[in-house]
Design a protein around this motif. Structure first.
Motif, PDB file in Angstrom:
ATOM      1  N   GLN A 100      16.233  -4.688   5.362  1.00 16.01           N
ATOM      2  CA  GLN A 100      15.897  -3.565   5.826  1.00 16.01           C
ATOM      3  C   GLN A 100      14.959  -2.888   5.220  1.00 16.01           C
ATOM      4  OE1 GLN A 100      17.671  -1.405   8.310  1.00 16.01           O
ATOM      5  NE2 GLN A 100      18.138  -3.450   8.823  1.00 16.01           N
ATOM      6  N   ARG A 101      14.637  -3.011   3.826  1.00 18.59           N
ATOM      7  CA  ARG A 101      13.431  -2.560   3.294  1.00 18.59           C
ATOM      8  C   ARG A 101      12.190  -3.025   3.573  1.00 18.59           C
ATOM      9  NH1 ARG A 101      17.489  -2.206  -1.238  1.00 18.59           N
ATOM     10  NH2 ARG A 101      17.565   0.017  -1.843  1.00 18.59           N
ATOM     11  N   ILE A 102      12.350  -4.539   4.305  1.00 21.30           N
ATOM     12  CA  ILE A 102      11.029  -5.053   4.728  1.00 21.30           C
ATOM     13  C   ILE A 102      10.838  -4.247   6.037  1.00 21.30           C
ATOM     14  CG2 ILE A 102      10.153  -7.112   6.226  1.00 21.30           C
ATOM     15  CD1 ILE A 102      11.773  -8.762   4.068  1.00 21.30           C
ATOM     16  N   ALA A 103      11.724  -3.751   6.873  1.00 23.57           N
ATOM     17  CA  ALA A 103      11.510  -3.050   8.166  1.00 23.57           C
ATOM     18  C   ALA A 103      10.879  -1.785   7.628  1.00 23.57           C
ATOM     19  CB  ALA A 103      12.843  -2.966   8.772  1.00 23.57           C
ATOM     20  N   SER A 104      11.258  -1.055   6.604  1.00 21.84           N
ATOM     21  CA  SER A 104      10.990   0.320   6.532  1.00 21.84           C
ATOM     22  C   SER A 104       9.506   0.182   5.924  1.00 21.84           C
ATOM     23  CB  SER A 104      11.918   0.740   5.315  1.00 21.84           C
ATOM     24  OG  SER A 104      11.401   2.278   4.783  1.00 21.84           O
ATOM     25  N   ALA A 105       9.118  -0.867   5.167  1.00 21.86           N
ATOM     26  CA  ALA A 105       7.663  -0.956   4.704  1.00 21.86           C
ATOM     27  C   ALA A 105       6.942  -1.342   5.707  1.00 21.86           C
ATOM     28  CB  ALA A 105       7.847  -2.260   3.800  1.00 21.86           C
ATOM     29  N   ILE A 106       7.335  -2.104   6.748  1.00 20.16           N
ATOM     30  CA  ILE A 106       6.404  -2.179   8.041  1.00 20.16           C
ATOM     31  C   ILE A 106       6.273  -1.111   8.656  1.00 20.16           C
ATOM     32  CG2 ILE A 106       6.113  -3.591   9.986  1.00 20.16           C
ATOM     33  CD1 ILE A 106       7.591  -5.755   8.753  1.00 20.16           C
ATOM     34  N   ALA A 107       7.306  -0.326   9.049  1.00 20.42           N
ATOM     35  CA  ALA A 107       7.214   1.037   9.525  1.00 20.42           C
ATOM     36  C   ALA A 107       6.395   2.039   8.975  1.00 20.42           C
ATOM     37  CB  ALA A 107       8.546   1.691  10.171  1.00 20.42           C
ATOM     38  N   ASP A 108       6.257   1.611   7.581  1.00 17.19           N
ATOM     39  CA  ASP A 108       5.309   2.844   6.818  1.00 17.19           C
ATOM     40  C   ASP A 108       3.954   2.614   7.231  1.00 17.19           C
ATOM     41  OD1 ASP A 108       5.017   5.017   4.950  1.00 17.19           O
ATOM     42  OD2 ASP A 108       4.569   3.426   3.494  1.00 17.19           O
ATOM     43  N   ARG A 109       3.642   1.547   7.767  1.00 14.65           N
ATOM     44  CA  ARG A 109       2.081   1.243   8.352  1.00 14.65           C
ATOM     45  C   ARG A 109       1.607   1.983   9.486  1.00 14.65           C
ATOM     46  NH1 ARG A 109       0.884  -4.694   8.111  1.00 14.65           N
ATOM     47  NH2 ARG A 109      -1.218  -3.797   8.478  1.00 14.65           N
TER      48      ARG A 109
ATOM     49  N   ASP B 166      -6.201   2.685   2.787  1.00 17.04           N
ATOM     50  CA  ASP B 166      -5.282   2.722   1.690  1.00 17.04           C
ATOM     51  C   ASP B 166      -5.451   1.566   0.605  1.00 17.04           C
ATOM     52  OD1 ASP B 166      -3.888   0.680   2.834  1.00 17.04           O
ATOM     53  OD2 ASP B 166      -2.057   1.575   2.781  1.00 17.04           O
ATOM     54  N   GLY B 167      -6.419   0.741   0.957  1.00 13.67           N
ATOM     55  CA  GLY B 167      -6.848  -0.225  -0.344  1.00 13.67           C
ATOM     56  C   GLY B 167      -5.658  -1.296   0.055  1.00 13.67           C
ATOM     57  N   ARG B 168      -5.096  -1.194   1.179  1.00 11.05           N
ATOM     58  CA  ARG B 168      -4.016  -2.481   1.456  1.00 11.05           C
ATOM     59  C   ARG B 168      -2.892  -2.210   0.785  1.00 11.05           C
ATOM     60  NH1 ARG B 168      -5.268  -6.574   4.429  1.00 11.05           N
ATOM     61  NH2 ARG B 168      -3.495  -7.855   3.476  1.00 11.05           N
TER      62      ARG B 168
ATOM     63  N   VAL C 196       0.276  -2.954   2.947  1.00  8.48           N
ATOM     64  CA  VAL C 196       0.291  -4.333   3.092  1.00  8.48           C
ATOM     65  C   VAL C 196       0.777  -4.844   1.884  1.00  8.48           C
ATOM     66  CG1 VAL C 196      -0.859  -6.375   3.583  1.00  8.48           C
ATOM     67  CG2 VAL C 196      -1.659  -4.400   4.727  1.00  8.48           C
ATOM     68  N   ALA C 197       0.645  -4.526   0.781  1.00  7.13           N
ATOM     69  CA  ALA C 197       1.177  -5.201  -0.619  1.00  7.13           C
ATOM     70  C   ALA C 197       2.578  -4.924  -0.692  1.00  7.13           C
ATOM     71  CB  ALA C 197       0.302  -4.706  -1.560  1.00  7.13           C
ATOM     72  N   GLU C 198       3.082  -3.872  -0.183  1.00  5.64           N
ATOM     73  CA  GLU C 198       4.504  -3.301  -0.148  1.00  5.64           C
ATOM     74  C   GLU C 198       5.151  -4.197   0.634  1.00  5.64           C
ATOM     75  OE1 GLU C 198       7.674  -1.206  -1.463  1.00  5.64           O
ATOM     76  OE2 GLU C 198       5.608  -1.691  -2.503  1.00  5.64           O
ATOM     77  N   VAL C 199       4.550  -4.486   1.973  1.00  3.41           N
ATOM     78  CA  VAL C 199       5.228  -5.244   2.867  1.00  3.41           C
ATOM     79  C   VAL C 199       5.511  -6.608   1.966  1.00  3.41           C
ATOM     80  CG1 VAL C 199       5.388  -6.331   5.059  1.00  3.41           C
ATOM     81  CG2 VAL C 199       4.766  -4.129   4.797  1.00  3.41           C
ATOM     82  N   GLU C 200       4.425  -7.068   1.528  1.00  3.60           N
ATOM     83  CA  GLU C 200       4.394  -8.548   0.969  1.00  3.60           C
ATOM     84  C   GLU C 200       5.543  -8.517  -0.334  1.00  3.60           C
ATOM     85  OE1 GLU C 200       0.606  -9.192  -0.189  1.00  3.60           O
ATOM     86  OE2 GLU C 200      -0.066  -9.541   1.750  1.00  3.60           O
TER      87      GLU C 200
END
Length: 453
Positions: A284-293, A331-333, A336-340
């Motif tokens: 679920q946190r992956i989904a949240s991090a992706i949605a944050d983009r 945002d300096g990626r 993206v880094a948070e998703v990874e």
């Protein structure tokens, strides 16, 4: 304006409700059954299988008084509070402000009254907030499983400590018997020494054996006190403030319980369930991090009133409705880094889940083979003790009749007394292997919130 806002709110709510928690497939293939099973019923409160009133009382006291278990409940309360805090983002935030001021001069007084309300709400178009809420709720589930794991560990420690105490009391009883036997042997050797039928070395050797057993008695008394203190602390009491029942007989180990299927174990054990919830939360946190983009759309509504007259304040309002769209560009990626990072966390959680499954099966299998071999060892030691007692009796008679020297007597006594102590140790070890098996198979049982006591 209302007609424009309602479709947006409906779209946001629809998107939020579309976020679902995925089922996680088992990452490894397990054997369907364990290597051995029995027919006895497996109790939820597994220690009841020992049919020991004193043990039952100690476990119930620990489940309501142990401070480590209370701390586990406190951590559960923290997780629930975090989930509530995370869920607050799904509700519009409303703030109010009131201002009253006045300026006096020689000729007049000027008053100023202001009243305002401001509301803001982020439309969860991509499920970012809902995914975070789901993750927080799954964290609550995982933490709840921690509480049950703590309860199982606590009752296992209580049971192990209790039967170690019973075994030490049995050892003390045995040592008292051995001391009496060795004292009689010293008296016998002294009589034979005075009659020139034994040497001074024989007397010294028998006296040394007597002192050795007396020294072992001191160690056992110390162990008894230590174990009683440990039981007191486990039940949430200071050492020396509880009365531990006097029991000096170990129970017979009941028939083997039904171990069931490995699938049953996965659904029953709290540590495995926790690992499963942790994987779901990470997903679920992956989904949240992706949605944050993705872009964020927020609505804000403010209502303000300002008047020099308090009565006229309610008739003089200014309402403002605004929409705010935020689109991440550079945002300096960071996102993206948070998703990874969250994907790596999810992979770690999945590997931990697989490890928990393997460890659970290993614990059951280890307990099964250890108990099986320990039973054989106990039977073997019982035969050895019986033979040693027979041999010791015959050798003592032959020594009295002058057929053999005292060294044979001393050797036989040492062997017999050592085997008697080893038998007690093997019997309590057999019980501990059964405790390990019950612990490995244990699931949830009714548990009151210890932190409220």
């Amino acid at each position: 304006m209302r007609k424009a806002i309602y479709p947006i709110l409906a779209l946001g709510l629809l998107s939020a409700c579309s976020v679902t928690v995925k089922d996680i497939p088992t990452p490894i293939t397990l054997p369907p059954k364990f290597s051995a099973t029995g027919q006895a019923k497996l109790f939820d409160k597994w220690w009841l299988a020992f049919n020991d009133t004193a043990l039952n009382q100690l476990c119930e006291q620990a489940l309501t008084g142990n401070f480590s278990l209370m701390a586990a409940f406190n951590r559960l309360d923290q997780a629930k509070a975090i989930a509530k805090k995370t869920g607050a983002d799904l509700i519009p935030q409303v703030n109010g402000n009131v201002l009253a001021s006045g300026v006096s001069t020689d000729s007049a007084r000027n008053n100023d009254f202001a009243l305002g309300l401001a509301a803001s709400y982020e439309l969860d178009l991509w499920g970012r907030i809902r995914s975070a809420v789901n993750a927080a709720k799954l964290d609550v589930n995982a933490t709840e499983e921690d509480v049950f794991s703590a309860a199982i560990s606590l009752t296992a420690e209580i049971t192990t400590t209790w039967y170690q105490l019973v075994e030490q009391r049995q050892q003390l009883k045995l040592l008292d018997q051995q001391i009496e036997i060795n004292r009689n042997n010293v008296t016998l050797i002294m009589v034979r020494f005075k009659g020139a039928q034994a040497t001074a070395a024989d007397v010294f050797q028998q006296q040394q054996l007597l002192e050795s057993v007396i020294g072992s008695r001191y160690i056992v008394i110390s162990s008894i006190t230590v174990l009683e203190n440990q039981l007191a602390v486990l039940t949430g009491k200071p050492p020396g403030t509880i009365t531990v029942p006097i029991v000096d007989e170990l129970p017979a180990v009941s028939p083997l319980p039904e171990t069931g299927l490995t699938l049953d174990l996965m659904q029953r054990r709290p540590d495995i369930r926790k690992a499963y919830f942790t994987v779901q939360a990470a997903d679920q946190r992956i989904a949240s991090a992706i949605a944050d983009r993705f872009p964020k759309l927020s609505l804000s509504v403010s209502v303000e009133g300002n008047s020099p007259d308090l009565q006229a304040l309610l008739n003089n309002w200014l309402a403002t409705v605004a929409g705010n769209l935020v689109l991440p560009i550079i945002d300096g990626r960071r996102r993206v880094a948070e998703v990874e990072r969250n994907r790596a966390v999810s992979a770690e959680a999945l590997n931990n889940y697989a490890s928990s499954l393997l460890n659970a099966v290993q614990e059951v299998e280890n307990a099964l083979v250890q108990e099986r071999q320990q039973r054989l060892l106990v039977t073997n030691l019982e035969r050895q003790v019986q033979l040693a007692r027979q041999a010791s009796s015959m050798i003592r008679l032959r020594y009295i009749n002058g057929a053999i020297d005292f060294l044979r007597v001393l050797s036989a006594v040492l062997s017999q007394q050592s085997l008697e102590r080893s038998l007690l140790q093997a019997q309590v070890q057999l019980i501990e292997y059964r405790i390990n098996l019950y612990r490995a198979l244990a699931g949830k049982f009714p548990l009151a919130d210890a932190s409220t006591h």
